[in-house]
Scaffold this motif. Structure first.
Motif, mmCIF file in Angstrom:
data_model
loop_
_atom_site.group_PDB
_atom_site.id
_atom_site.type_symbol
_atom_site.label_atom_id
_atom_site.label_comp_id
_atom_site.label_asym_id
_atom_site.label_seq_id
_atom_site.Cartn_x
_atom_site.Cartn_y
_atom_site.Cartn_z
ATOM 1 N N UNK A 23 36.428 55.434 35.070
ATOM 2 C CA UNK A 23 37.291 55.026 34.071
ATOM 3 C C UNK A 23 38.638 54.933 34.500
ATOM 4 N N UNK A 24 39.068 55.702 35.402
ATOM 5 C CA UNK A 24 40.375 55.528 36.068
ATOM 6 C C UNK A 24 40.484 54.249 36.985
ATOM 7 N N UNK A 82 42.840 49.019 37.450
ATOM 8 C CA UNK A 82 42.738 47.613 37.464
ATOM 9 C C UNK A 82 43.520 46.902 36.191
ATOM 10 N N UNK A 83 43.188 47.247 35.074
ATOM 11 C CA UNK A 83 43.822 46.699 34.135
ATOM 12 C C UNK A 83 45.259 46.707 34.052
ATOM 13 N N UNK A 84 45.691 48.104 34.341
ATOM 14 C CA UNK A 84 47.309 48.111 34.335
ATOM 15 C C UNK A 84 47.983 47.187 35.541
ATOM 16 N N UNK A 85 47.644 47.104 36.628
ATOM 17 C CA UNK A 85 48.133 46.345 37.713
ATOM 18 C C UNK A 85 47.826 44.786 37.248
ATOM 19 N N UNK A 86 46.929 44.383 36.624
ATOM 20 C CA UNK A 86 46.768 43.044 36.399
ATOM 21 C C UNK A 86 47.773 42.668 35.143
ATOM 22 N N UNK A 87 47.873 43.686 34.306
ATOM 23 C CA UNK A 87 48.667 43.535 33.044
ATOM 24 C C UNK A 87 50.220 43.502 33.654
ATOM 25 N N UNK A 88 50.595 44.400 34.578
ATOM 26 C CA UNK A 88 51.876 44.454 35.164
ATOM 27 C C UNK A 88 52.222 43.156 35.936
ATOM 28 N N UNK A 89 51.293 42.599 36.768
ATOM 29 C CA UNK A 89 51.614 41.413 37.469
ATOM 30 C C UNK A 89 51.372 40.173 36.825
ATOM 31 N N UNK A 90 50.755 40.104 35.572
ATOM 32 C CA UNK A 90 50.117 38.797 34.858
ATOM 33 C C UNK A 90 51.779 38.060 34.828
ATOM 34 N N UNK A 91 52.654 38.276 34.405
ATOM 35 C CA UNK A 91 53.913 37.555 34.256
ATOM 36 C C UNK A 91 54.406 36.740 35.709
ATOM 37 N N UNK A 92 54.218 37.515 36.723
ATOM 38 C CA UNK A 92 54.830 37.220 37.957
ATOM 39 C C UNK A 92 53.957 36.164 38.650
ATOM 40 N N UNK A 93 52.737 36.112 38.228
ATOM 41 C CA UNK A 93 51.503 35.543 38.886
ATOM 42 C C UNK A 93 51.500 34.145 38.097
ATOM 43 N N UNK A 94 52.136 33.896 37.038
ATOM 44 C CA UNK A 94 51.976 32.584 36.404
ATOM 45 C C UNK A 94 52.772 31.543 37.142
#
Length: 132
Positions: free
Chosen positions: A109-110, A115-127
């Motif tokens: 679960x961790x 993985x979810x947190x890192x994807x969420x945190x970096x979503x804006x910079x990867x667009x």
């Protein structure tokens, strides 16, 4: 759903992580050799990279540093997923550009949460520029 490459030379660990993240809705490929992994990452440009430290060929930190020098992959999120538990190893990886550091063995679960947190945190910079 994210396209993930997991660089891991232990087949059992690779299967475990693949199963966990597939159940969480991600697509995950496993590459067991550091040098091959670097080439695959450069070619495929995944949305997230999980990187073990000790590998045949290029080591995890070598791959991390090399990826952070490439303009196309500079912002690709990287989570170190390794058995190295010391603060020095963790600090070295974070200073070199890792987005997160998770020690094996881990709680499934961790892993999904991180993985979810890192994807969420970096979503804006990867667009791509101009994307809305």
């Amino acid at each position: 759903m994210a396209r993930i490459i997991y660089v891991e030379d232990d087949p059992l660990m690779g299967e475990v992580v693949q199963e966990i993240l597939t159940q969480a809705g991600h697509l995950i490929g496993i590459v067991p050799h550091g040098t091959l992994a670097f080439e695959t990452i450069v070619f495929k440009k995944p949305e997230l990279i999980l990187l073990d430290q000790k590998l045949p060929g290029m080591q995890g930190m070598e791959i991390l540093r090399a990826l952070r020098r490439l303009p196309d992959l500079y912002l690709t999120p990287i989570i170190m997923l390794t058995a190295r538990a010391g603060d020095d190893s963790r600090d070295d990886a974070l200073v070199a550009g890792a987005n997160d550091y998770l020690v094996k063995p881990f709680d499934p679960a961790e892993l999904v949460r991180r993985v979810g947190l890192v994807l969420e945190q970096t979503a804006f910079t990867r667009q791509p520029r101009g994307a809305k």
